[in-house]
Design an enzyme around this catalytic site. Sequence first.
Site, PDB file in Angstrom:
ATOM      1  N   SER A  84       0.799  -1.226   0.000  1.00  0.00           N
ATOM      2  CA  SER A  84       0.000   0.000   0.000  1.00  0.00           C
ATOM      3  C   SER A  84       0.832   1.275   0.000  1.00  0.00           C
ATOM      4  O   SER A  84       0.348   2.320  -0.409  1.00  0.00           O
ATOM      5  CB  SER A  84      -0.937   0.004   1.204  1.00  0.00           C
ATOM      6  OG  SER A  84      -0.198  -0.138   2.403  1.00  0.00           O
ATOM      7  N   HIS A 117      -5.457  -3.850  -2.161  1.00  0.00           N
ATOM      8  CA  HIS A 117      -5.263  -2.855  -3.227  1.00  0.00           C
ATOM      9  C   HIS A 117      -5.248  -3.477  -4.615  1.00  0.00           C
ATOM     10  O   HIS A 117      -4.989  -2.783  -5.594  1.00  0.00           O
ATOM     11  CB  HIS A 117      -3.954  -2.084  -3.001  1.00  0.00           C
ATOM     12  CG  HIS A 117      -4.028  -1.163  -1.836  1.00  0.00           C
ATOM     13  ND1 HIS A 117      -4.510   0.122  -1.916  1.00  0.00           N
ATOM     14  CD2 HIS A 117      -3.714  -1.360  -0.530  1.00  0.00           C
ATOM     15  CE1 HIS A 117      -4.468   0.693  -0.726  1.00  0.00           C
ATOM     16  NE2 HIS A 117      -3.990  -0.183   0.137  1.00  0.00           N
ATOM     17  N   LYS A 130     -12.047  -0.170  -0.945  1.00  0.00           N
ATOM     18  CA  LYS A 130     -11.174   0.586  -1.843  1.00  0.00           C
ATOM     19  C   LYS A 130     -11.809   0.591  -3.240  1.00  0.00           C
ATOM     20  O   LYS A 130     -12.762   1.321  -3.453  1.00  0.00           O
ATOM     21  CB  LYS A 130      -9.768   0.005  -1.783  1.00  0.00           C
ATOM     22  CG  LYS A 130      -9.229   0.049  -0.333  1.00  0.00           C
ATOM     23  CD  LYS A 130      -7.798  -0.403  -0.212  1.00  0.00           C
ATOM     24  CE  LYS A 130      -7.397  -0.654   1.235  1.00  0.00           C
ATOM     25  NZ  LYS A 130      -7.426   0.508   2.107  1.00  0.00           N
TER      26      LYS A 130
HETATM   27  C1  LIG Z   1      -2.730  -3.644   2.308  1.00  0.00           C
HETATM   28  C2  LIG Z   1      -3.939  -3.312   3.132  1.00  0.00           C
HETATM   29  N1  LIG Z   1      -4.590  -4.301   3.748  1.00  0.00           N
HETATM   30  C3  LIG Z   1      -5.688  -4.050   4.491  1.00  0.00           C
HETATM   31  C4  LIG Z   1      -6.166  -2.771   4.647  1.00  0.00           C
HETATM   32  C5  LIG Z   1      -7.373  -2.552   5.497  1.00  0.00           C
HETATM   33  O1  LIG Z   1      -8.506  -2.432   4.707  1.00  0.00           O
HETATM   34  P1  LIG Z   1      -9.778  -1.662   5.251  1.00  0.00           P
HETATM   35  O2  LIG Z   1      -9.544  -0.208   5.020  1.00  0.00           O
HETATM   36  O3  LIG Z   1     -10.901  -2.228   4.465  1.00  0.00           O
HETATM   37  O4  LIG Z   1      -9.876  -1.955   6.715  1.00  0.00           O
HETATM   38  C6  LIG Z   1      -5.511  -1.708   4.023  1.00  0.00           C
HETATM   39  C7  LIG Z   1      -5.933  -0.306   4.125  1.00  0.00           C
HETATM   40  O5  LIG Z   1      -6.657   0.301   4.660  1.00  0.00           O
HETATM   41  C8  LIG Z   1      -4.375  -1.981   3.249  1.00  0.00           C
HETATM   42  O6  LIG Z   1      -3.715  -0.984   2.660  1.00  0.00           O
END
Ligand SMILES: Cc1ncc(COP(=O)(O)O)c(C=O)c1O
Length: 393
Positions: free
Chosen positions: A182, A210, A241
Amino acid sequence: MRGNPLAFLDTELHALREQGLYRRLRVLHGEQRAYAQIDGRSVVNLSSNNYLGLTTHPRLRQRAIEAIQQYGAGSGSVRTIAGTMEIHLELERRLAAFKRTEAAVVFQSGFTANAGTVAALLGRDDVIVSDELNHASIIDGARLSRAAIKVFPHRDAAAARAIVAALPRTQRALIITDGVFSMDGDLGALPALCDVADEFGAILMVDDAHASGVFGREGRGTVDHFDLHGRVDVQVGTLSKAIGSLGGYVAGSKSLIEFLYHRARPFLFSTSHPPSVAAASIAALEVLHDEPEWMARLWENTRFFKSGLAAHGFDTGHSESPITPVLVGDAALAMRLSDRLFESGVFAQGIGFPTVPPDRARVRTIVTATHTRDELQFALDAFARVGRELGVI
Ligand SMILES: Cc1ncc(COP(=O)(O)O)c(C=O)c1O
């Protein structure tokens, strides 16, 4: 008189201010769009994860409204008591079909999907083999599990192999990687990690937060992108996302999903999504199928913006996705670059320690399908001007 037991918080906040790391929350007025109103200013928004622009897609809006009218605003219970509605199950069936797995389970967020799943699958006698840049939710899940955590250098599958090879043959081990990282926008070493998992019988898990809606056919993610169907045991995705709504999910075998129904603590102990969230997510999966133009535009914009940054001489690391970091090193400089860009009409978040290592601070950019060429060109011009002014290029 009682003193303030939380006085240390002010000391910590003061230190953040001194280091130039204190962040005020920026406020979005109106919708999450490519050109948005933030803190009272109109800006080209390079900071959302709304890859395909689906947060404001008419079909998602409409279906969310219909679901509220039909089922109400909330679900009223955790999934395992009275909070499983037919629409939650419908979403899980659709996600399983989307990811080409036997089954899927939805969590409240991508964070809880990762943390809840890792903590449920592994215990204190087990080993987790984790890429050093994996998301915080994976790290927290690993800590909660109490398994031994062995970290391999970023994308270094040979190092992961060496760790797994040194374990006793009977050792239960989980190899885990982000599909798309990310903060850097590069891809996990998934094909090589699949080989390691196959060779040693380790469990393989990928966090495709992502990648879903971005990579693979119809946005099925990195497993589809690398053609690894059937070789990744646990696929995590988010609905927050590219899917444009909220939530996370795990896709895999029926046994995996039934086990998580019984053992994943966020699933057991936290209320399920409002039906409108499930309805919007189902609509988004339909849009991915019916309107491939969004993904096509996302990738055209990604290529245009990346090549523009590179042409200006910015260090953009090894990104292979719509996430492109502009690496500057020093955190205070990253925050200054971000602030000056904002004053120039471009919102790109500065990111420093502890989200990234202390000497790898950056301004992170994310383009979406709904940016126009003019907006992206405007952002590139602002980057060039401010980058020169601050000596970044
Ligand atoms: C790589 C990654 N995994 C998991 C998440 C968590 O997802 P969520 O925002 O749906 O909790 C994020 C970002 O927020 C992320 O960048």
